[in-house]
Design an enzyme around this catalytic site. Structure first.
Site, PDB file in Angstrom:
ATOM      1  N   GLY A 111       6.835   6.850 -26.863  1.00 52.92           N
ATOM      2  CA  GLY A 111       8.088   6.164 -27.165  1.00 52.92           C
ATOM      3  C   GLY A 111       9.312   7.056 -27.157  1.00 52.92           C
ATOM      4  N   TYR A 125      14.073  -7.734 -39.503  1.00 46.58           N
ATOM      5  CA  TYR A 125      14.350  -6.316 -39.294  1.00 46.58           C
ATOM      6  C   TYR A 125      15.391  -5.782 -40.284  1.00 46.58           C
ATOM      7  CZ  TYR A 125      13.888  -1.876 -37.114  1.00 46.58           C
ATOM      8  OH  TYR A 125      13.601  -0.543 -36.940  1.00 46.58           O
ATOM      9  N   LEU A 144       9.236   9.517 -36.072  1.00 51.25           N
ATOM     10  CA  LEU A 144       7.933   9.005 -36.505  1.00 51.25           C
ATOM     11  C   LEU A 144       7.975   7.492 -36.662  1.00 51.25           C
ATOM     12  CD1 LEU A 144       6.508  11.281 -39.354  1.00 51.25           C
ATOM     13  CD2 LEU A 144       6.069  11.373 -36.912  1.00 51.25           C
ATOM     14  N   ALA A 145       6.903   6.839 -36.286  1.00 51.83           N
ATOM     15  CA  ALA A 145       6.703   5.429 -36.637  1.00 51.83           C
ATOM     16  C   ALA A 145       5.267   5.358 -37.103  1.00 51.83           C
ATOM     17  CB  ALA A 145       6.932   4.529 -35.441  1.00 51.83           C
TER      18      ALA A 145
HETATM   19  P1  NAD Z   1       5.960   5.112 -31.236  1.00 52.50           P
HETATM   20  O1  NAD Z   1       4.887   4.323 -31.902  1.00 52.50           O
HETATM   21  O2  NAD Z   1       6.006   5.078 -29.743  1.00 52.50           O
HETATM   22  O3  NAD Z   1       5.870   6.673 -31.650  1.00 52.50           O
HETATM   23  C1  NAD Z   1       5.524   7.091 -32.914  1.00 52.50           C
HETATM   24  C2  NAD Z   1       5.245   8.596 -32.931  1.00 52.50           C
HETATM   25  O4  NAD Z   1       4.966   8.971 -34.290  1.00 52.50           O
HETATM   26  C3  NAD Z   1       4.037   9.044 -32.096  1.00 52.50           C
HETATM   27  O5  NAD Z   1       4.321  10.296 -31.509  1.00 52.50           O
HETATM   28  C4  NAD Z   1       2.943   9.222 -33.151  1.00 52.50           C
HETATM   29  O6  NAD Z   1       1.916  10.151 -32.795  1.00 52.50           O
HETATM   30  C5  NAD Z   1       3.768   9.761 -34.293  1.00 52.50           C
HETATM   31  N1  NAD Z   1       3.139   9.614 -35.613  1.00 52.50           N
HETATM   32  C6  NAD Z   1       2.836   8.479 -36.300  1.00 52.50           C
HETATM   33  N2  NAD Z   1       2.306   8.800 -37.505  1.00 52.50           N
HETATM   34  C7  NAD Z   1       2.276  10.154 -37.578  1.00 52.50           C
HETATM   35  C8  NAD Z   1       1.852  11.094 -38.558  1.00 52.50           C
HETATM   36  N3  NAD Z   1       1.363  10.705 -39.730  1.00 52.50           N
HETATM   37  N4  NAD Z   1       1.964  12.399 -38.264  1.00 52.50           N
HETATM   38  C9  NAD Z   1       2.449  12.842 -37.060  1.00 52.50           C
HETATM   39  N5  NAD Z   1       2.891  11.992 -36.112  1.00 52.50           N
HETATM   40  C10 NAD Z   1       2.800  10.674 -36.363  1.00 52.50           C
HETATM   41  O7  NAD Z   1       7.318   4.644 -31.894  1.00 52.50           O
HETATM   42  P2  NAD Z   1       8.833   4.432 -31.377  1.00 52.50           P
HETATM   43  O8  NAD Z   1       9.040   2.998 -31.137  1.00 52.50           O
HETATM   44  O9  NAD Z   1       9.191   5.438 -30.353  1.00 52.50           O
HETATM   45  O10 NAD Z   1       9.614   4.758 -32.743  1.00 52.50           O
HETATM   46  C11 NAD Z   1      10.190   6.010 -33.038  1.00 52.50           C
HETATM   47  C12 NAD Z   1      11.433   5.791 -33.880  1.00 52.50           C
HETATM   48  O11 NAD Z   1      12.387   5.049 -33.105  1.00 52.50           O
HETATM   49  C13 NAD Z   1      11.187   4.956 -35.161  1.00 52.50           C
HETATM   50  O12 NAD Z   1      11.996   5.460 -36.196  1.00 52.50           O
HETATM   51  C14 NAD Z   1      11.669   3.572 -34.754  1.00 52.50           C
HETATM   52  O13 NAD Z   1      12.069   2.795 -35.857  1.00 52.50           O
HETATM   53  C15 NAD Z   1      12.844   3.951 -33.871  1.00 52.50           C
HETATM   54  N6  NAD Z   1      13.329   2.875 -32.966  1.00 52.50           N
HETATM   55  C16 NAD Z   1      12.466   2.207 -32.161  1.00 52.50           C
HETATM   56  C17 NAD Z   1      12.949   1.173 -31.354  1.00 52.50           C
HETATM   57  C18 NAD Z   1      12.030   0.380 -30.448  1.00 52.50           C
HETATM   58  O14 NAD Z   1      12.456  -0.665 -29.912  1.00 52.50           O
HETATM   59  N7  NAD Z   1      10.828   0.836 -30.221  1.00 52.50           N
HETATM   60  C19 NAD Z   1      14.322   0.856 -31.349  1.00 52.50           C
HETATM   61  C20 NAD Z   1      15.183   1.594 -32.159  1.00 52.50           C
HETATM   62  C21 NAD Z   1      14.681   2.606 -32.976  1.00 52.50           C
END
Ligand code: NAD
Length: 395
Positions: A52, A235, A139-140
């Site tokens: 992500g 949200y 992180l998510a």
């Molecule tokens: P994702 O699920 O693709 O990535 C999550 C990452 O966190 C991965 O690298 C995973 O290995 C890591 N992770 C999870 N638990 C962990 C732990 N305990 N220790 C180490 N690593 C850990 O998520 P994403 O959608 O890219 O989200 C990332 C951020 O972006 C979040 O804060 C999310 O709220 C924000 N965001 C996402 C979107 C969307 O549409 N996806 C939009 C705006 C903001």
């Protein structure tokens, strides 16, 4: 073994090693096709770097800015006869590509919330890089164990105050149907803030600073989402929104401690990731949004978003441009009036029957499969593939 997608609800339990590598290469090619970043950070730590937004946040400074990167993630390596998780294969591919270009890359697989991983990363920074000048927190996670108390908290996606009924897309069955979400308890709110709020972001920055591995003038960014009012009950006004408010408060505290302009929250656009697929209502909204933004030539995924974040904000001569709340807004194209008004109109009309006409479900599904390395051009999925792949920096 032959690896095919195995979808269970909003997750795919298999991942294709060559497919994930092709997905990473696509993103690297995009970063390299852009004008090189000037005044780019040179030593970057990305927490949540395997998929992500975090993966793109590792690719852009490395391949568009020549940065050395350290990545932290929680992923499953493959085993004999069993595929690993997509983030494992992505990170192997990232490290291989970085090393091929002479770029430093080292990864840490473990719980980013723990004291152990923080200590391990700090030791590695001290030994290999001296200091880092940029930290991305992406992180998510569904749960977090508090490193001091040992108590485990679970995050949830619930409305606050009252139940919420809305249109939802069952992505498995391709059916648009109503979903009712019961309101969060006080405990749900507290837990979600503990997991997805900014406490751990602050712990990381404080630990890095105390150990002397944070360069003077270092900057940090964490990601948030706001979106349109149709998603607010689940949200922005829900449990996850409370956690994101806490994240913004953390940015303010970090700026107080490390100096104004050192910590930012960037509000990113809605994209298909493992985290967003799990949020009720959001996949339907994304399907409609993608159709409209593609028609207008405004479509972006994680890599295009993060390229803009660095190009237009962190590496621009004026520095990051922020809104009245101090946040960077790379969701600006998603939030354009014409886009939101068009999506709002189709939202009211969308049904199972007209989903393909009004929305881009095919695009949503293709992006979802791509997250796990499926549907990439140039990958022969009928061939045997080896699920065990070594991480170069851990070999
Ligand atoms: P994702 O699920 O693709 O990535 C999550 C990452 O966190 C991965 O690298 C995973 O290995 C890591 N992770 C999870 N638990 C962990 C732990 N305990 N220790 C180490 N690593 C850990 O998520 P994403 O959608 O890219 O989200 C990332 C951020 O972006 C979040 O804060 C999310 O709220 C924000 N965001 C996402 C979107 C969307 O549409 N996806 C939009 C705006 C903001």
């Amino acid at each position: 073994m032959i690896v095919q997608p195995k979808i269970r609800g909003f997750i795919c339990t298999t991942a294709h090693p060559e497919g994930c590598a092709a997905h990473v290469k696509e993103q690297i090619a995009y970063a390299k096709s852009q004008p090189p970043l000037v005044n780019a950070p040179k030593k970057v730590l990305v927490i949540g770097s395997s998929t992500g937004y975090g993966l793109s946040s590792r690719i852009v400074p490395a391949f568009s800015g020549g940065a050395a990167t350290m990545g932290v993630f929680f992923e499953k390596p493959g085993a004999e006869g069993k595929t690993g998780s997509t983030g494992w294969y992505n990170s192997v591919a990232f490290e291989e590509a970085a090393r091929a270009e002479g770029l430093y890359a080292r990864s840490f697989n473990g719980d980013a919330f723990s004291k152990e991983i923080k200590a391990e990363v700090i030791e590695a920074i001290s030994a290999d890089l001296g200091q880092v000048d940029f930290v991305v927190y992406s992180l998510a996670s569904p749960r977090r164990t508090d490193p001091d108390t040992g108590e485990t908290y679970k995050s949830c996606l619930k409305p606050i105050g009252q139940s919420y009924t809305a249109k939802n897309l069952n992505t498995d069955k391709k059916v648009v149907e109503p979903v009712t979400l019961e309101p969060a308890s006080l405990e749900d709110i507290v837990h979600t803030v503990k997991v997805m709020g900014g406490e751990d972001w602050e712990l990381w920055l404080n630990a890095l600073a105390e150990a002397g591995v944070l360069a003077p003038g270092a900057r940090t960014v964490a990601y948030s989402y706001i979106g349109p009012s149709l998603t607010w009950p689940i949200y922005r006004d829900g449990t996850i929104g409370r956690a994101k408010s806490h994240l913004e408060d953390s940015a303010a505290r970090l700026n107080e401690k490390f100096g104004a302009g050192s910590a930012y929250v960037s509000v990113n656009k809605a994209v298909v990731t493992q985290a967003s697929s799990a949020i009720p209502v959001v996949p339907l909204y994304i399907s409609l949004l993608f159709k409209d933004m593609k028609q207008r030539g405004l479509h972006e995924g994680c890599i295009e978003q993060i390229q803009r974040l660095f190009q237009d904000h962190f590496c621009s001569t004026e520095g990051p441009q922020v809104d009245e709340g101090g946040r960077i807004r790379i969701d600006d194209w998603e939030m354009r009036k014409e886009v939101q008004s068009a999506v709002g109109q189709v939202w009211d009309r969308v049904t199972t029957e007209n989903l393909d006409e009004l929305g881009d479900f095919a695009g949503y599904q293709a992006e979802f499969l791509k997250l796990f390395g499926f549907g990439l051009t140039g990958v022969d999925y009928s061939l045997d593939t080896e699920p065990v792949r070594d991480m170069p920096s851990m070999a």
